[in-house]
Design an enzyme around this catalytic site. Structure first.
Site, PDB file in Angstrom:
ATOM      1  N   GLY A   1      -0.691   7.886   0.765  1.00 33.35           N
ATOM      2  CA  GLY A   1      -0.978   7.938   2.194  1.00 33.35           C
ATOM      3  C   GLY A   1       0.187   7.601   3.107  1.00 33.35           C
ATOM      4  O   GLY A   1       1.335   7.977   2.854  1.00 33.35           O
ATOM      5  N   ILE A   2      -0.121   6.894   4.182  1.00 36.98           N
ATOM      6  CA  ILE A   2       0.870   6.554   5.200  1.00 36.98           C
ATOM      7  C   ILE A   2       1.990   5.705   4.609  1.00 36.98           C
ATOM      8  O   ILE A   2       3.165   5.906   4.931  1.00 36.98           O
ATOM      9  CB  ILE A   2       0.199   5.845   6.392  1.00 36.98           C
ATOM     10  CG1 ILE A   2      -0.727   6.819   7.116  1.00 36.98           C
ATOM     11  CG2 ILE A   2       1.234   5.271   7.357  1.00 36.98           C
ATOM     12  CD1 ILE A   2      -1.629   6.176   8.155  1.00 36.98           C
ATOM     13  N   GLY A   3       1.654   4.765   3.750  1.00 33.30           N
ATOM     14  CA  GLY A   3       2.683   3.922   3.137  1.00 33.30           C
ATOM     15  C   GLY A   3       3.693   4.736   2.359  1.00 33.30           C
ATOM     16  O   GLY A   3       4.908   4.512   2.462  1.00 33.30           O
TER      17      GLY A   3
ATOM     18  N   LYS B   1      -1.582  -1.965  -5.538  1.00 34.36           N
ATOM     19  CA  LYS B   1      -2.412  -2.346  -6.684  1.00 34.36           C
ATOM     20  C   LYS B   1      -2.497  -1.285  -7.769  1.00 34.36           C
ATOM     21  O   LYS B   1      -2.676  -1.597  -8.932  1.00 34.36           O
ATOM     22  CB  LYS B   1      -3.839  -2.675  -6.223  1.00 34.36           C
ATOM     23  CG  LYS B   1      -3.958  -3.954  -5.467  1.00 34.36           C
ATOM     24  CD  LYS B   1      -5.385  -4.402  -5.220  1.00 34.36           C
ATOM     25  CE  LYS B   1      -6.407  -3.334  -5.157  1.00 34.36           C
ATOM     26  NZ  LYS B   1      -7.765  -3.810  -4.942  1.00 34.36           N
TER      27      LYS B   1
ATOM     28  N   GLY C   1       0.813  -1.212   0.000  1.00 34.20           N
ATOM     29  CA  GLY C   1       0.000   0.000   0.000  1.00 34.20           C
ATOM     30  C   GLY C   1       0.846   1.262   0.000  1.00 34.20           C
ATOM     31  O   GLY C   1       0.467   2.267   0.598  1.00 34.20           O
ATOM     32  N   ALA C   2       1.967   1.241  -0.680  1.00 31.36           N
ATOM     33  CA  ALA C   2       2.900   2.373  -0.654  1.00 31.36           C
ATOM     34  C   ALA C   2       2.672   3.387  -1.766  1.00 31.36           C
ATOM     35  O   ALA C   2       3.485   4.284  -1.940  1.00 31.36           O
ATOM     36  CB  ALA C   2       4.340   1.855  -0.710  1.00 31.36           C
ATOM     37  N   SER C   3       1.594   3.272  -2.503  1.00 29.94           N
ATOM     38  CA  SER C   3       1.372   4.213  -3.604  1.00 29.94           C
ATOM     39  C   SER C   3       0.785   5.542  -3.144  1.00 29.94           C
ATOM     40  O   SER C   3       0.764   6.506  -3.898  1.00 29.94           O
ATOM     41  CB  SER C   3       0.467   3.591  -4.669  1.00 29.94           C
ATOM     42  OG  SER C   3      -0.795   3.269  -4.115  1.00 29.94           O
TER      43      SER C   3
ATOM     44  N   ASP D   1      -1.467  -7.375  -5.662  1.00 29.80           N
ATOM     45  CA  ASP D   1      -2.688  -7.515  -4.885  1.00 29.80           C
ATOM     46  C   ASP D   1      -2.347  -8.513  -3.782  1.00 29.80           C
ATOM     47  O   ASP D   1      -2.123  -9.697  -4.063  1.00 29.80           O
ATOM     48  CB  ASP D   1      -3.829  -8.038  -5.758  1.00 29.80           C
ATOM     49  CG  ASP D   1      -5.148  -8.145  -5.024  1.00 29.80           C
ATOM     50  OD1 ASP D   1      -5.146  -8.249  -3.771  1.00 29.80           O
ATOM     51  OD2 ASP D   1      -6.199  -8.152  -5.687  1.00 29.80           O
TER      52      ASP D   1
ATOM     53  N   TYR E   1     -14.487  -4.138  10.756  1.00 31.26           N
ATOM     54  CA  TYR E   1     -13.174  -3.543  10.509  1.00 31.26           C
ATOM     55  C   TYR E   1     -12.238  -3.806  11.680  1.00 31.26           C
ATOM     56  O   TYR E   1     -11.077  -4.187  11.494  1.00 31.26           O
ATOM     57  CB  TYR E   1     -13.297  -2.037  10.238  1.00 31.26           C
ATOM     58  CG  TYR E   1     -11.968  -1.353  10.100  1.00 31.26           C
ATOM     59  CD1 TYR E   1     -11.145  -1.615   9.020  1.00 31.26           C
ATOM     60  CD2 TYR E   1     -11.534  -0.436  11.062  1.00 31.26           C
ATOM     61  CE1 TYR E   1      -9.921  -0.982   8.890  1.00 31.26           C
ATOM     62  CE2 TYR E   1     -10.308   0.196  10.936  1.00 31.26           C
ATOM     63  CZ  TYR E   1      -9.515  -0.080   9.838  1.00 31.26           C
ATOM     64  OH  TYR E   1      -8.290   0.539   9.719  1.00 31.26           O
TER      65      TYR E   1
END
Length: 171
Positions: A16-18, A37, A12-14, A69, A167
């Site tokens: 935000g926090i990542g 993704k 998830g580094a594309s 993914d 969640y």
């Protein structure tokens, strides 16, 4: 701790926090695997693996953008293999990818429940399992490997847990 020459595999580094973690590590001269993704721009969500890689390089690090993914075992294994071929190993895994739905039980569709659990729980486990052999090699080399799992407060107190049970369970 300086991250110079360390390799971080960040899900998830594309954006935000990542991406923020990646850019901070890049400032130390780290190698970053951008495992996410999004490869094509989306008007609703900024950032792709390629734009993130550009930002990481501009911050001083090396970047390997990989469309992954984390629900798909073959893709995760291939990404880990590519990271090792490119950077020689993995020192830090940041499990940042996540699916969120802050809905109560009554209003959480089963499809959304399944998505959150397949990414937040299973995907995190899968990435950790896939990176573990490289993290063990990093330990043997004295490089102090880590696994960082991103999560909101893990609290069973009603004001955290009750409004979005599915969640909270997934995280």
């Amino acid at each position: 701790m300086n991250l110079q020459g360390r390799t971080l595999f960040i899900t998830g580094a594309s954006r935000g926090i990542g991406l923020a973690i990646a850019k901070r590590a890049a400032a130390d001269g780290a190698n970053i695997v951008v495992a996410a993704k999004t490869a094509e721009p989306n008007p609703k969500l900024p950032g792709t693996i390629y734009s993130a890689a550009e930002e990481i390089r501009a911050a001083g690090g090396q970047a390997l953008p990989l469309q992954v993914d984390i629900r798909e075992e073959e893709g995760v294994l291939a990404a880990v293999q590519q990271a090792v071929l490119t950077f020689g190993g993995i020192d830090i895994l940041v499990n940042n990818a996540s699916a969120i739905s802050l809905t109560d039980t009554e209003h959480t569709p089963v499809k959304r429940f399944d998505l959150m659990h397949s990414i937040n729980a299973r995907g995190t486990w899968l990435c950790t399992q896939a990176c573990l052999p490289e993290l063990k090699k990093s330990a043997l080399a004295g490089r102090n490997p880590h696994v960082l799992n991103m999560s909101p407060p893990l609290s069973m107190r009603e004001h955290w847990f009750a409004p979005h049970t599915a969640y909270s369970m997934a995280k």
